[in-house]
Design a protein around this motif. Structure first.
Motif, short mmCIF file in Angstrom:
data_model
loop_
_atom_site.label_atom_id
_atom_site.label_comp_id
_atom_site.label_asym_id
_atom_site.label_seq_id
_atom_site.Cartn_x
_atom_site.Cartn_y
_atom_site.Cartn_z
N ALA A 74 68.58 -81.10 5.73
CA ALA A 74 69.23 -79.79 5.72
C ALA A 74 69.25 -79.20 4.32
CB ALA A 74 70.65 -79.90 6.28
N PHE A 75 69.60 -80.00 3.32
CA PHE A 75 69.66 -79.49 1.95
C PHE A 75 68.28 -79.18 1.39
CE2 PHE A 75 74.01 -81.47 1.67
CZ PHE A 75 74.68 -80.26 1.46
N THR A 76 67.27 -79.93 1.85
CA THR A 76 65.90 -79.62 1.42
C THR A 76 65.49 -78.25 1.93
OG1 THR A 76 65.33 -81.98 1.46
CG2 THR A 76 63.51 -80.41 1.40
N PHE A 77 65.78 -77.98 3.20
CA PHE A 77 65.47 -76.67 3.77
C PHE A 77 66.34 -75.57 3.15
CE2 PHE A 77 63.26 -78.98 7.15
CZ PHE A 77 62.20 -78.11 7.42
N LEU A 78 67.60 -75.89 2.86
CA LEU A 78 68.48 -74.89 2.26
C LEU A 78 67.96 -74.47 0.88
CD1 LEU A 78 71.06 -73.23 2.43
CD2 LEU A 78 72.31 -75.18 1.45
N GLY A 79 67.34 -75.41 0.16
CA GLY A 79 66.75 -75.07 -1.13
C GLY A 79 65.65 -74.03 -0.98
N LEU A 80 64.86 -74.14 0.08
CA LEU A 80 63.81 -73.15 0.35
C LEU A 80 64.42 -71.79 0.68
CD1 LEU A 80 61.49 -75.36 2.59
CD2 LEU A 80 61.01 -74.62 0.25
N LEU A 81 65.46 -71.81 1.50
CA LEU A 81 66.09 -70.56 1.94
C LEU A 81 66.86 -69.89 0.80
CD1 LEU A 81 66.82 -68.70 4.36
CD2 LEU A 81 68.81 -70.16 4.75
N PHE A 82 67.54 -70.68 0.00
CA PHE A 82 68.45 -70.16 -1.02
C PHE A 82 67.74 -69.72 -2.30
CE2 PHE A 82 72.02 -70.87 -4.15
CZ PHE A 82 72.85 -69.87 -3.66
N THR A 83 66.58 -70.32 -2.59
CA THR A 83 65.91 -70.01 -3.86
C THR A 83 64.52 -69.42 -3.69
OG1 THR A 83 65.04 -72.29 -4.05
CG2 THR A 83 67.18 -71.83 -5.07
N ILE A 84 63.70 -70.00 -2.84
CA ILE A 84 62.31 -69.53 -2.72
C ILE A 84 62.23 -68.19 -2.00
CG2 ILE A 84 60.03 -70.01 -1.78
CD1 ILE A 84 60.78 -71.75 -4.17
N MET A 85 62.91 -68.05 -0.89
CA MET A 85 62.80 -66.81 -0.11
C MET A 85 63.28 -65.58 -0.88
SD MET A 85 61.13 -67.67 2.46
CE MET A 85 61.15 -66.08 3.27
N PRO A 86 64.39 -65.63 -1.63
CA PRO A 86 64.78 -64.44 -2.39
C PRO A 86 63.71 -63.99 -3.39
CG PRO A 86 66.61 -65.95 -2.24
CD PRO A 86 65.43 -66.67 -1.69
N PHE A 87 63.09 -64.93 -4.10
CA PHE A 87 62.05 -64.56 -5.06
C PHE A 87 60.79 -64.08 -4.34
CE2 PHE A 87 64.70 -67.03 -7.96
CZ PHE A 87 64.65 -66.22 -9.09
N THR A 88 60.54 -64.58 -3.14
CA THR A 88 59.42 -64.10 -2.35
C THR A 88 59.61 -62.62 -2.00
OG1 THR A 88 59.04 -66.30 -1.42
CG2 THR A 88 58.12 -64.44 -0.22
N PHE A 89 60.83 -62.27 -1.60
CA PHE A 89 61.12 -60.86 -1.29
C PHE A 89 61.11 -60.01 -2.56
CE2 PHE A 89 62.87 -62.53 2.71
CZ PHE A 89 62.38 -61.58 3.60
N PHE A 90 61.60 -60.57 -3.66
CA PHE A 90 61.58 -59.81 -4.91
C PHE A 90 60.14 -59.49 -5.32
CE2 PHE A 90 61.20 -59.72 -9.55
CZ PHE A 90 62.01 -58.63 -9.83
N HIS A 91 59.27 -60.48 -5.22
CA HIS A 91 57.85 -60.28 -5.53
C HIS A 91 57.26 -59.20 -4.64
CE1 HIS A 91 53.54 -61.14 -4.86
NE2 HIS A 91 53.51 -61.35 -6.16
N ALA A 92 57.63 -59.20 -3.37
CA ALA A 92 57.07 -58.26 -2.40
C ALA A 92 57.47 -56.81 -2.71
CB ALA A 92 57.49 -58.63 -0.99
N MET A 93 58.57 -56.62 -3.44
CA MET A 93 58.99 -55.25 -3.79
C MET A 93 57.89 -54.50 -4.53
SD MET A 93 62.88 -55.41 -5.20
CE MET A 93 64.06 -56.48 -4.43
N ALA A 94 57.14 -55.20 -5.34
CA ALA A 94 56.11 -54.56 -6.15
C ALA A 94 54.97 -54.01 -5.30
CB ALA A 94 55.56 -55.54 -7.19
#
Length: 267
Positions: A108-128
């Motif tokens: 659960a914590f391994t997946f939470l790391g993906l959700l909590f850190t990777i996904m936000p930066f993925t969306f931030f990158h997509a803004m450009a």
């Protein structure tokens, strides 16, 4: 204070350089930043007694970010995306071979790391790329309004703060500071609309309001997380500033929300 100021100025220069120097530096820099945040998150979880899977988590983090970066750049679903379900299964498989009393908490914590850190930066990158080709105006504007909100909330809270916003998780935050930060971010959004005309002033100000609300929420959630494991700073990679999660807590929830807003007003 001197160390904090020097670190802050240096890091802002590096971040701005990544935005202004084009597509590849932008994508690579925020990939590395996302992975460092994920690594920092797993380190904090490990301090609390659990064993997130670093290797599988980081590999999947890099693959998820890269897959969606490819899609936002080309606007075509890439075959690499279909590898992700296979690599995600490695998190479950590796736990089968580990001797742990808390296997599902580790998963659960391994997946939470993906959700909590990777996904936000993925969306931030997509803004450009939300309007087509690479355009640094939107991610740069996001940071300008996020920093304006943080600075405005701090200054107005310090000067006029009386009513606690969420004392249990962040004793220093006040409603007065929250409102002051939103106003300053809104002013910054209006100024941005004068120079970056791809959005109307009402849209820039709307984004500022979203950043004030959900950036503050991200800050509170990260504070709640640190209090739950009894740590003051998420790390020490930035002298005088703590960890990367401490610096980017406002982005973690705000970036996906702002991207969704931009997507729907453009389509």
């Amino acid at each position: 204070m001197k160390t904090r100021t020097i670190t802050g100025i240096f890091f802002i220069i590096v971040m701005l350089a990544s935005l202004l120097t084009g597509h590849y530096p932008f994508g690579i820099f925020y990939l590395l930043l996302a992975l460092f945040c994920q690594f920092e998150f797993y380190g904090l979880i490990k301090q609390s007694g659990y064993q997130p899977n670093y290797a599988a988590g980081l590999v999947n983090g890099a693959l998820i970010y890269t897959s969606f970066a490819y899609i936002t750049y080309s606007h075509i679903i890439q075959p690499i995306l279909f590898i992700v379900p296979v690599t995600l299964s490695a998190i479950f498989i590796q736990e089968l071979f580990k001797k742990s009393a808390t296997p599902f908490q580790n998963i659960a914590f391994t997946f939470l790391g993906l959700l909590f850190t990777i996904m936000p930066f993925t969306f931030f990158h997509a803004m450009a790329y939300v309007r087509g080709d690479f355009n640094f105006h939107l991610p740069l504007g996001f940071f300008v309004m996020l920093w304006s909100n943080d600075t405005g909330a701090y200054l107005t809270g310090r000067a006029f703060g009386r009513t606690k916003l969420f004392e249990r998780h962040s004793p220093k935050k006040t409603w007065e500071g929250f409102i002051g930060g939103m106003v300053i971010a809104g002013i910054a959004g209006y100024i941005l609309s004068i120079y970056y005309t791809e959005l109307e002033w009402k849209q820039w100000v709307s984004i500022a309001i979203l950043i004030a609300c959900f950036g503050t929420l991200g800050d509170l959630v990260e504070s709640m997380f640190k209090r739950s494991i009894n740590v003051k700073d998420s790390g020490g990679i930035l002298p005088g500033h703590g960890g990367l999660l401490d610096r980017f807590d406002g982005l973690l929830i705000a970036a996906p929300i702002v991207y969704c807003y931009l997507y729907f007003i453009n389509y």
